[in-house]
Design an enzyme around this catalytic site. Structure first.
Site, short mmCIF file in Angstrom:
data_model
loop_
_atom_site.label_atom_id
_atom_site.label_comp_id
_atom_site.label_asym_id
_atom_site.label_seq_id
_atom_site.Cartn_x
_atom_site.Cartn_y
_atom_site.Cartn_z
N ASN A 36 0.87 -1.18 0.00
CA ASN A 36 0.00 0.00 0.00
C ASN A 36 0.90 1.23 0.00
OD1 ASN A 36 -1.80 2.07 0.43
ND2 ASN A 36 -2.68 1.25 2.30
N ARG A 115 -2.82 -2.24 -3.29
CA ARG A 115 -3.97 -1.35 -3.13
C ARG A 115 -3.84 -0.22 -4.16
NH1 ARG A 115 -4.82 3.71 0.75
NH2 ARG A 115 -7.06 4.03 0.44
N HIS A 204 -12.63 3.58 0.03
CA HIS A 204 -12.65 2.71 1.21
C HIS A 204 -13.45 1.43 0.96
CE1 HIS A 204 -12.15 6.66 3.68
NE2 HIS A 204 -10.96 6.12 3.45
N GLY A 234 -11.71 7.83 9.98
CA GLY A 234 -10.29 7.97 10.28
C GLY A 234 -9.86 9.36 9.84
N ASN A 235 -8.60 9.52 9.43
CA ASN A 235 -8.21 10.81 8.88
C ASN A 235 -8.96 11.08 7.58
OD1 ASN A 235 -6.47 13.15 9.12
ND2 ASN A 235 -5.47 12.42 7.28
N ARG A 265 -9.49 17.41 5.39
CA ARG A 265 -10.33 17.71 4.23
C ARG A 265 -11.65 18.31 4.69
NH1 ARG A 265 -9.74 11.70 2.00
NH2 ARG A 265 -7.48 11.61 1.89
N ARG A 309 -7.77 12.18 18.95
CA ARG A 309 -7.43 11.95 20.37
C ARG A 309 -7.01 13.25 21.04
NH1 ARG A 309 -3.15 7.48 18.64
NH2 ARG A 309 -2.87 9.20 17.16
N GLY A 355 -9.76 4.14 12.18
CA GLY A 355 -9.04 4.52 13.39
C GLY A 355 -9.89 5.23 14.43
N ILE A 356 -10.72 6.18 14.01
CA ILE A 356 -11.61 6.89 14.94
C ILE A 356 -12.81 6.03 15.27
CG2 ILE A 356 -13.10 8.90 15.23
CD1 ILE A 356 -11.16 10.45 13.41
N GLY A 357 -13.40 5.41 14.26
CA GLY A 357 -14.58 4.58 14.48
C GLY A 357 -14.34 3.43 15.42
N GLU A 409 -8.21 -4.14 5.75
CA GLU A 409 -8.16 -4.00 4.30
C GLU A 409 -7.06 -4.86 3.68
OE1 GLU A 409 -9.08 0.39 3.12
OE2 GLU A 409 -8.24 0.46 5.14
#
Length: 425
Positions: A36, A115, A204, A234-235, A265, A309, A355-357, A409
């Site tokens: 990736n 990827r 995604h 995530g980001n 973004r 975070r 990451g956030i989820g 992934e």
């Protein structure tokens, strides 16, 4: 020209024939090396495609600078080494091969899975990479200028070093090729779609597919009979409506800029803002591009950071802009989830991943609190437990199900590459 064929054995064995050499190499082991590539980074995993075991992991960072380095992890073995000039993707892969050879893992690789972010309308399935495919990936770089060129660099480097192995492309956009026209078309002149491919593609895809497949296993139902809303946070962020196992709508669009507020973004904005920035405030188009992609989102509103975070801590400490950034973020997630209600006659549940989820109890709690009309109610204890790789149902007994499912992934890329090369469906 390289061709593949399947050979039937008691244990799966992959046969790869190079017609030019008229030779056949049979690999008794079937690990997939997943690559990736980012613009200045390279992530790599050696994966058993059947059970998803990660045998080896590598991360190269700060590519194209003299500070470029690569880190390896295999079991208890951890090692970091600087890269040599020209500090590029090929240098990273060469260092990777040296480590794999040192650990006697090189001969276990049967194929390379890449990827690739944007496959346009042309690629809806895993694809064996050829010169024609690489040309298409390059042409599609105009739709993903930050991603496809880097993906292609990784492919070229891998082809040079692993010249005797098949290379497979797994496209982020492929899962969303099942969207109907009413979901993927913009309200623009139809000729822009037909002549220039301007439409929503979504991204995604491997992540949404993986977590929905696992949610179906939780329900003990075939994926083809399941209906989910999947939130990859995530980001980069996206939400997808998955009906009968297929994507029917998603929040990301022609590029990875549309939809939700993200780390840096902006997500969806009034297009007129762009004209105002250019015509009234003197921005160049390049400055607008940088503003919307790299200086907006959580970072732009908070004026602090794009790290969720750190924002949660700053918010708890009373920072007003950190609080505002998180309020906007959670509200827009909830609003996007609710906007997908017309896609369904029945909804089996909601999935958080990314990451956030996967790790932010706060974000999940705030989102669910704004979805009570859809019969989502948080189980606070369960929500607190689901962090750092822990999966589970975070809704109460009488609520519509809501799961935290860590994404993988890389396993999807390995699995689909292996299936393609073995002729499996």
């Amino acid at each position: 020209m390289k061709t593949l064929k399947q050979i039937k054995y008691q244990t799966p064995i992959l046969a790869y024939t190079d017609v030019n050499l008229n030779t056949q190499i049979i690999y008794m082991k079937n690990n997939i090396l997943v690559i990736n590539c980012g613009s200045s980074s390279l992530k790599c995993s050696l994966i058993n495609p059947v059970n998803g075991d990660i045998i080896f992991f590598a991360l190269a960072e700060k590519l194209f600078t003299q500070d470029a380095l690569i880190s390896f992890k295999q079991g208890e073995i951890k090692q970091t080494t600087p890269l040599i000039s020209p500090y590029d993707h090929q240098a990273a892969i060469q260092s990777l091969v040296a480590f794999l050879t040192q650990q006697s893992l090189h001969s276990s690789i049967c194929a390379i899975g890449h990827r690739v972010v944007h496959g346009g309308e042309k690629y809806s399935q895993p694809t064996l990479i050829s010169e024609q495919v690489k040309t298409s990936i390059n042409e599609l770089a105009k739709l993903a200028p930050l991603h496809n060129p880097a993906n292609l660099q990784g492919i070229n480097a891998a082809e040079t070093i692993f010249s005797n192995l098949p290379q497979v492309a797994i496209f982020d956009t492929a899962f969303h090729q099942s969207m109907p026209e009413k979901a993927f078309l913009y309200a623009l002149p139809y000729s822009l779609y037909k002549e220039h491919g301007i439409r929503k593609y979504g991204f995604h895809g491997t992540s949404h597919y993986f977590v929905c497949k696992n949610a179906a296993k939780i329900l003990d139902k075939p994926l083809e009979q399941c209906n989910f809303i999947s939130a990859h946070l995530g980001n980069g962020c996206s939400i997808s409506a998955v009906k009968n196992g297929k994507s029917v709508d998603t929040s990301l669009g022609l590029t990875p800029l549309e939809g939700l507020m993200m780390g840096t973004r902006s997500g969806s904005i009034d297009p007129g803002i762009i004209f105002h920035l250019v015509e009234q405030l003197g921005y160049s188009l390049e400055q607008v591009n940088i503003l919307l992609n790299k200086e907006s989102g959580l970072l732009g509103v908070s004026q602090l950071t794009n790290d969720c975070r750190e924002l949660e801590q700053a918010s708890a400490d009373g920072n007003d802009l950190a609080q505002l950034a998180l309020q906007i973020f959670c509200y827009r997630i909830a609003k996007m989830i609710a906007s997908f209600v017309p896609c369904f006659m029945q909804l089996d549940g909601l999935i958080f991943t990314g990451g956030i989820g996967e790790n932010s109890q706060f974000v999940r709690s705030q989102v669910l609190a704004q979805l009570s009309l859809l019969n989502f109610t948080e189980d606070q204890s369960a929500n607190q437990h689901c962090r750092f790789g822990q999966s589970g149902n975070i809704s109460t007994e009488n609520s519509r199900p809501c799961w935290v499912i860590p994404t993988n992934e890389e396993w999807v890329i390995a699995e689909q590459s292996y299936q393609l090369l073995n002729g499996a469906k």
